[in-house]
Design a protein around this motif. Structure first.
Motif, PDB file in Angstrom:
ATOM      1  N   ILE A 118       0.835  -1.203   0.000  1.00  0.00           N
ATOM      2  CA  ILE A 118       0.000   0.000   0.000  1.00  0.00           C
ATOM      3  C   ILE A 118       0.876   1.261   0.000  1.00  0.00           C
ATOM      4  CG2 ILE A 118      -1.786   1.229   1.290  1.00  0.00           C
ATOM      5  CD1 ILE A 118      -2.598  -1.556   0.303  1.00  0.00           C
ATOM      6  N   TYR A 119       0.653   2.108  -0.968  1.00  0.00           N
ATOM      7  CA  TYR A 119       1.446   3.344  -1.056  1.00  0.00           C
ATOM      8  C   TYR A 119       0.544   4.545  -0.771  1.00  0.00           C
ATOM      9  CZ  TYR A 119       4.766   0.181  -3.016  1.00  0.00           C
ATOM     10  OH  TYR A 119       5.607  -0.877  -3.178  1.00  0.00           O
ATOM     11  N   SER A 120       0.991   5.414   0.121  1.00  0.00           N
ATOM     12  CA  SER A 120       0.089   6.462   0.595  1.00  0.00           C
ATOM     13  C   SER A 120       0.468   7.873   0.137  1.00  0.00           C
ATOM     14  CB  SER A 120       0.019   6.441   2.113  1.00  0.00           C
ATOM     15  OG  SER A 120       1.310   6.660   2.620  1.00  0.00           O
ATOM     16  N   CYS A 121       1.486   7.996  -0.679  1.00  0.00           N
ATOM     17  CA  CYS A 121       1.780   9.305  -1.256  1.00  0.00           C
ATOM     18  C   CYS A 121       2.201   9.115  -2.705  1.00  0.00           C
ATOM     19  CB  CYS A 121       2.892  10.016  -0.491  1.00  0.00           C
ATOM     20  SG  CYS A 121       3.252  11.640  -1.208  1.00  0.00           S
ATOM     21  N   TYR A 164      -6.704   4.890  -3.330  1.00  0.00           N
ATOM     22  CA  TYR A 164      -6.741   5.152  -1.886  1.00  0.00           C
ATOM     23  C   TYR A 164      -8.037   4.582  -1.274  1.00  0.00           C
ATOM     24  CZ  TYR A 164      -2.736   8.388  -2.209  1.00  0.00           C
ATOM     25  OH  TYR A 164      -1.494   8.947  -2.396  1.00  0.00           O
ATOM     26  N   ASN A 223      -8.112   0.779  -1.008  1.00  0.00           N
ATOM     27  CA  ASN A 223      -7.182   0.265  -0.006  1.00  0.00           C
ATOM     28  C   ASN A 223      -7.360   0.919   1.363  1.00  0.00           C
ATOM     29  OD1 ASN A 223      -5.286  -1.633  -1.532  1.00  0.00           O
ATOM     30  ND2 ASN A 223      -5.338   0.173  -2.866  1.00  0.00           N
ATOM     31  N   ASN A 224      -8.442   1.721   1.476  1.00  0.00           N
ATOM     32  CA  ASN A 224      -8.744   2.374   2.748  1.00  0.00           C
ATOM     33  C   ASN A 224      -7.565   3.208   3.277  1.00  0.00           C
ATOM     34  OD1 ASN A 224     -10.491   2.998   4.717  1.00  0.00           O
ATOM     35  ND2 ASN A 224     -10.088   1.185   5.982  1.00  0.00           N
ATOM     36  N   ILE A 225      -6.996   4.005   2.390  1.00  0.00           N
ATOM     37  CA  ILE A 225      -5.811   4.798   2.727  1.00  0.00           C
ATOM     38  C   ILE A 225      -6.184   6.267   2.854  1.00  0.00           C
ATOM     39  CG2 ILE A 225      -3.566   5.598   1.887  1.00  0.00           C
ATOM     40  CD1 ILE A 225      -3.426   3.126   0.188  1.00  0.00           C
ATOM     41  N   ASP A 226      -5.669   6.882   3.909  1.00  0.00           N
ATOM     42  CA  ASP A 226      -5.769   8.339   4.063  1.00  0.00           C
ATOM     43  C   ASP A 226      -4.526   8.910   3.361  1.00  0.00           C
ATOM     44  OD1 ASP A 226      -6.246  10.890   4.929  1.00  0.00           O
ATOM     45  OD2 ASP A 226      -5.409  10.561   6.935  1.00  0.00           O
ATOM     46  N   GLY A 227      -4.616   9.066   2.051  1.00  0.00           N
ATOM     47  CA  GLY A 227      -3.410   9.343   1.265  1.00  0.00           C
ATOM     48  C   GLY A 227      -3.194  10.807   0.948  1.00  0.00           C
TER      49      GLY A 227
END
Ligand code: SF4
Length: 264
Positions: free
Chosen positions: A2-5, A46, A49-53
């Motif tokens: 998972i990548y968030s930025c 995002y 994958n449920n990411i706060d990106g």
């Protein structure tokens, strides 16, 4: 993984001409219509994958783009954090007043505090450089607006003997990131690991350091043509317009542990 930025280098245009710049100045820029598609794809990634990106707007110089305001608004409306990496030349009170409440972090690249150093590096426009006073002023605008401030410094033979301590302790950035100049080994301005060590030992402010090795394959980049790559910038033909971001990331061999070190 998972990548968030995601680093969105959406424009090649820049008023500076730094010797270490890895952006091919081919005058490409994603249009606002293309940017919306790209942001939608990042947003899907995002959400799935449920990411706060976060999306990091970079270039070239993002503030030169006439779409900068529209794209900040669009990302903000998608509920994704926005950060910007800028050389600071065009950053002013009016920009901060218009968009500051939508921006999570602004990074200013500061490679030298002297006119001569900036001229040698190529950080000048029509023989004007960003003065130390201007950087201090825009830093205070950024912090005054409640935006996190980051300073990026790229180390080369030209600036490795400079003393950043007084400056950095005056502006007190939330993050001070020091990079080893990353370019081809034949470049006479590249610094050795020993020279980097001497510079870092002098610094009396909390910093994060990335060697050129740390940077290898540890970023997620979308360039001004919409190609997704890691640090082999511009050497990708994986177009975000042909793949989902998840598919593009799966094709790239990104070093996930190095990526995590950067963003956690
Ligand atoms: S300011 Fe940034 S984008 Fe512009 S020439 Fe320098 S390194 Fe490249």
């Amino acid at each position: 993984m998972i990548y968030s930025c995601v680093n969105l280098h959406f424009t090649d245009f820049c008023n500076f001409n730094c010797s270490h710049c890895f952006v091919k100045k081919e005058n490409n820029e994603l249009s606002f219509e293309q940017l919306k598609i790209v942001v939608d794809k990042i947003s899907n990634y995002y959400r799935e994958n449920n990411i706060d990106g976060r999306i990091n707007l970079a270039g070239g110089e993002p503030l030169l783009s006439r779409n900068i305001g529209n794209i900040i608004d669009y990302i903000y409306r998608k509920n994704i954090k926005v950060s910007i990496i800028t050389n600071g030349y065009y950053l002013d009170e009016s920009f901060i007043k218009s968009y500051g409440d939508k921006i999570d972090m602004i990074g200013i690249s500061v490679d030298s505090l002297s006119f001569e150093g900036n001229m040698k590096i190529g950080r000048s426009y029509k023989a004007n450089t960003l003065t130390r006073e201007k950087i201090i002023y825009i830093s205070s605008l950024i912090k005054g607006a409640g935006i996190r401030l980051k300073i990026n410094t790229c180390l080369s033979k030209i600036n490795c003997n400079e003393d950043f301590n007084l400056f950095i302790n005056e502006i007190k950035p939330d993050r001070f990131k020091i990079f080893q100049m990353c370019c081809d080994e034949t470049n006479s301005n590249s610094v050795s690991n020993e020279e980097v060590d001497v510079f870092l030992k002098r610094i009396n402010y909390k910093y994060v350091y990335e060697s050129s090795k740390d940077m290898e394959k540890s970023y997620v980049i979308i360039d001004s043509l919409g190609n997704v790559s890691t640090n082999n910038f511009h050497n990708s033909n994986i177009s975000i317009f042909d793949y989902s971001l998840q598919e593009a990331i799966d094709i790239l061999e990104i070093n996930y542990m190095d990526y995590l070190k950067r963003y956690i």
